[in-house]
Design a protein around this motif. Sequence first.
Motif, PDB file in Angstrom:
ATOM      1  N   THR A 231       0.818  -1.213   0.000  1.00  0.00           N
ATOM      2  CA  THR A 231       0.000   0.000   0.000  1.00  0.00           C
ATOM      3  C   THR A 231       0.853   1.264   0.000  1.00  0.00           C
ATOM      4  OG1 THR A 231      -1.873   1.111   1.064  1.00  0.00           O
ATOM      5  CG2 THR A 231      -0.249   0.069   2.544  1.00  0.00           C
ATOM      6  N   GLU A 232       2.010   1.248   0.656  1.00  0.00           N
ATOM      7  CA  GLU A 232       2.867   2.439   0.692  1.00  0.00           C
ATOM      8  C   GLU A 232       3.678   2.625  -0.587  1.00  0.00           C
ATOM      9  OE1 GLU A 232       5.237  -0.655   3.167  1.00  0.00           O
ATOM     10  OE2 GLU A 232       3.177  -0.260   2.580  1.00  0.00           O
ATOM     11  N   THR A 233       3.643   1.634  -1.481  1.00  0.00           N
ATOM     12  CA  THR A 233       4.383   1.716  -2.742  1.00  0.00           C
ATOM     13  C   THR A 233       3.482   2.130  -3.899  1.00  0.00           C
ATOM     14  OG1 THR A 233       5.803  -0.095  -1.974  1.00  0.00           O
ATOM     15  CG2 THR A 233       5.924   0.445  -4.304  1.00  0.00           C
ATOM     16  N   ALA A 234       2.220   1.737  -3.849  1.00  0.00           N
ATOM     17  CA  ALA A 234       1.313   1.908  -4.983  1.00  0.00           C
ATOM     18  C   ALA A 234       1.179   3.357  -5.437  1.00  0.00           C
ATOM     19  CB  ALA A 234      -0.059   1.338  -4.634  1.00  0.00           C
ATOM     20  N   ALA A 235       0.989   4.279  -4.476  1.00  0.00           N
ATOM     21  CA  ALA A 235       0.812   5.682  -4.862  1.00  0.00           C
ATOM     22  C   ALA A 235       2.064   6.248  -5.514  1.00  0.00           C
ATOM     23  CB  ALA A 235       0.430   6.522  -3.646  1.00  0.00           C
ATOM     24  N   MET A 236       3.231   5.874  -5.003  1.00  0.00           N
ATOM     25  CA  MET A 236       4.481   6.374  -5.587  1.00  0.00           C
ATOM     26  C   MET A 236       4.628   5.928  -7.034  1.00  0.00           C
ATOM     27  SD  MET A 236       7.369   6.179  -2.588  1.00  0.00           S
ATOM     28  CE  MET A 236       6.852   4.693  -1.723  1.00  0.00           C
ATOM     29  N   VAL A 237       4.292   4.661  -7.304  1.00  0.00           N
ATOM     30  CA  VAL A 237       4.381   4.139  -8.669  1.00  0.00           C
ATOM     31  C   VAL A 237       3.356   4.818  -9.562  1.00  0.00           C
ATOM     32  CG1 VAL A 237       4.126   2.088 -10.108  1.00  0.00           C
ATOM     33  CG2 VAL A 237       5.325   1.925  -7.920  1.00  0.00           C
ATOM     34  N   GLY A 238       2.110   4.902  -9.089  1.00  0.00           N
ATOM     35  CA  GLY A 238       1.067   5.525  -9.893  1.00  0.00           C
ATOM     36  C   GLY A 238       1.343   6.986 -10.184  1.00  0.00           C
ATOM     37  N   LEU A 239       1.780   7.738  -9.179  1.00  0.00           N
ATOM     38  CA  LEU A 239       2.085   9.161  -9.362  1.00  0.00           C
ATOM     39  C   LEU A 239       3.233   9.348 -10.338  1.00  0.00           C
ATOM     40  CD1 LEU A 239       1.782  12.129  -8.637  1.00  0.00           C
ATOM     41  CD2 LEU A 239       3.137  11.714  -6.575  1.00  0.00           C
ATOM     42  N   THR A 240       4.254   8.527 -10.212  1.00  0.00           N
ATOM     43  CA  THR A 240       5.391   8.617 -11.132  1.00  0.00           C
ATOM     44  C   THR A 240       4.960   8.327 -12.564  1.00  0.00           C
ATOM     45  OG1 THR A 240       6.927   7.974  -9.378  1.00  0.00           O
ATOM     46  CG2 THR A 240       7.709   7.753 -11.634  1.00  0.00           C
ATOM     47  N   CYS A 241       4.102   7.313 -12.743  1.00  0.00           N
ATOM     48  CA  CYS A 241       3.596   6.996 -14.082  1.00  0.00           C
ATOM     49  C   CYS A 241       2.807   8.161 -14.672  1.00  0.00           C
ATOM     50  CB  CYS A 241       2.719   5.745 -14.021  1.00  0.00           C
ATOM     51  SG  CYS A 241       3.610   4.201 -13.757  1.00  0.00           S
ATOM     52  N   LEU A 242       1.946   8.767 -13.856  1.00  0.00           N
ATOM     53  CA  LEU A 242       1.168   9.913 -14.326  1.00  0.00           C
ATOM     54  C   LEU A 242       2.067  11.063 -14.775  1.00  0.00           C
ATOM     55  CD1 LEU A 242      -1.836  10.219 -11.839  1.00  0.00           C
ATOM     56  CD2 LEU A 242      -2.004  10.291 -14.323  1.00  0.00           C
ATOM     57  N   LEU A 243       3.028  11.403 -13.938  1.00  0.00           N
ATOM     58  CA  LEU A 243       3.917  12.518 -14.266  1.00  0.00           C
ATOM     59  C   LEU A 243       4.786  12.203 -15.472  1.00  0.00           C
ATOM     60  CD1 LEU A 243       4.983  13.712 -10.687  1.00  0.00           C
ATOM     61  CD2 LEU A 243       3.224  14.665 -12.188  1.00  0.00           C
ATOM     62  N   TYR A 244       5.193  10.945 -15.597  1.00  0.00           N
ATOM     63  CA  TYR A 244       5.992  10.552 -16.769  1.00  0.00           C
ATOM     64  C   TYR A 244       5.188  10.727 -18.055  1.00  0.00           C
ATOM     65  CZ  TYR A 244       8.688   7.722 -20.031  1.00  0.00           C
ATOM     66  OH  TYR A 244       9.397   7.295 -21.128  1.00  0.00           O
ATOM     67  N   GLU A 245       3.958  10.274 -18.044  1.00  0.00           N
ATOM     68  CA  GLU A 245       3.131  10.360 -19.249  1.00  0.00           C
ATOM     69  C   GLU A 245       2.833  11.804 -19.639  1.00  0.00           C
ATOM     70  OE1 GLU A 245       2.292   8.048 -21.364  1.00  0.00           O
ATOM     71  OE2 GLU A 245       3.295   6.496 -20.198  1.00  0.00           O
ATOM     72  N   TYR A 246       2.894  12.717 -18.680  1.00  0.00           N
ATOM     73  CA  TYR A 246       2.677  14.133 -18.984  1.00  0.00           C
ATOM     74  C   TYR A 246       3.987  14.900 -19.176  1.00  0.00           C
ATOM     75  CZ  TYR A 246      -2.375  14.328 -18.655  1.00  0.00           C
ATOM     76  OH  TYR A 246      -3.730  14.168 -18.922  1.00  0.00           O
ATOM     77  N   GLY A 247       5.089  14.163 -19.309  1.00  0.00           N
ATOM     78  CA  GLY A 247       6.369  14.796 -19.619  1.00  0.00           C
ATOM     79  C   GLY A 247       7.038  15.470 -18.458  1.00  0.00           C
ATOM     80  N   GLU A 248       6.613  15.162 -17.219  1.00  0.00           N
ATOM     81  CA  GLU A 248       7.194  15.798 -16.048  1.00  0.00           C
ATOM     82  C   GLU A 248       8.442  15.068 -15.552  1.00  0.00           C
ATOM     83  OE1 GLU A 248       6.366  18.521 -14.078  1.00  0.00           O
ATOM     84  OE2 GLU A 248       5.084  19.145 -15.720  1.00  0.00           O
ATOM     85  N   ILE A 249       8.581  13.803 -15.937  1.00  0.00           N
ATOM     86  CA  ILE A 249       9.771  13.029 -15.563  1.00  0.00           C
ATOM     87  C   ILE A 249      10.237  12.333 -16.830  1.00  0.00           C
ATOM     88  CG2 ILE A 249      10.744  11.315 -13.972  1.00  0.00           C
ATOM     89  CD1 ILE A 249       8.334  11.664 -12.200  1.00  0.00           C
ATOM     90  N   GLY A 250      10.704  13.127 -17.796  1.00  0.00           N
ATOM     91  CA  GLY A 250      10.968  12.549 -19.104  1.00  0.00           C
ATOM     92  C   GLY A 250       9.629  12.354 -19.785  1.00  0.00           C
ATOM     93  N   GLY A 251       9.436  11.193 -20.404  1.00  0.00           N
ATOM     94  CA  GLY A 251       8.137  10.879 -21.000  1.00  0.00           C
ATOM     95  C   GLY A 251       7.836  11.675 -22.242  1.00  0.00           C
ATOM     96  N   SER A 252       6.579  11.575 -22.674  1.00  0.00           N
ATOM     97  CA  SER A 252       6.181  12.186 -23.944  1.00  0.00           C
ATOM     98  C   SER A 252       5.908  13.675 -23.763  1.00  0.00           C
ATOM     99  CB  SER A 252       4.929  11.485 -24.451  1.00  0.00           C
ATOM    100  OG  SER A 252       3.901  11.533 -23.494  1.00  0.00           O
TER     101      SER A 252
END
Length: 252
Positions: A231-252
């Motif tokens: 449970t303490e890992t899920a939000a970190m992974v999901g948030l990172t994925c969201l930001l990546y997809e919006y170009g905030e951590i690399g990404g498109s």
Amino acid sequence: MQRYFISKNQFVENKVHIVDEDAFHLIKVMRAKIEDQFIVSDGETRDVLVEIEEMTKSKVIASIIKELDRTNEPIINVWIAQSLPKGDKMDTIIQKNTEIGAVQFIPFISKRTIVQYDQKKTKKRMERWNKIAKEAAEQAHRNIVPQIKEISTWKELLKTIPEVDASFVFYENEDQIYLKDIINSKKTDHDTTPTFLMVIGPEGGFTEKEILLLEEAGCHIVSLGKRILRTETAAMVGLTCLLYEYGEIGGS
């Protein structure tokens, strides 16, 4: 460079007054000296570079050198609704997701939530969580300190879902729809900053009925992959994925 969040009333003309724990940190921990510089933010509209002008045992007065651009926030707003976990896991969830870029946390009670706080303990936990969020935001050079809402009931959580542009619940039994699929379908929907809600279950996960209720309320049921996350890992992974997809951590 060190950063501190202070209240607006601590801005006095062209100076800032640093007091309480922030002053202690500057004086005792950072061993600050006259003419040392650091950054101060009101958490809303102003970030400024300041230089120490005066110091006492409990107060630091610094003059404002210049206004700074406020460019450290993501182009999307992400709220994290977290079913209360056991022990001090919520501390970690708030700290790490503040560093990554969450803007709001909504602790809530679900069917399999184990912990129970009385009024006194809730107040202490809220104070602790707000302190953790402030320190994590300073460390990460955020322009804001994320808001931590009062602990919600399950019904209150469901009422939050229509308030956002899209919401997601990560479910271990979902193996067809992934977070990326929903994100890509939402990218062209908004001309303004979109707000997303991630709903995270407790250690024992959500019941099937809770998943159904979330889906009926408009929440997307998605997978974060084949591995089962704590449970303490899920939000970190999901948030990172969201930001990546919006170009905030690399990404498109």
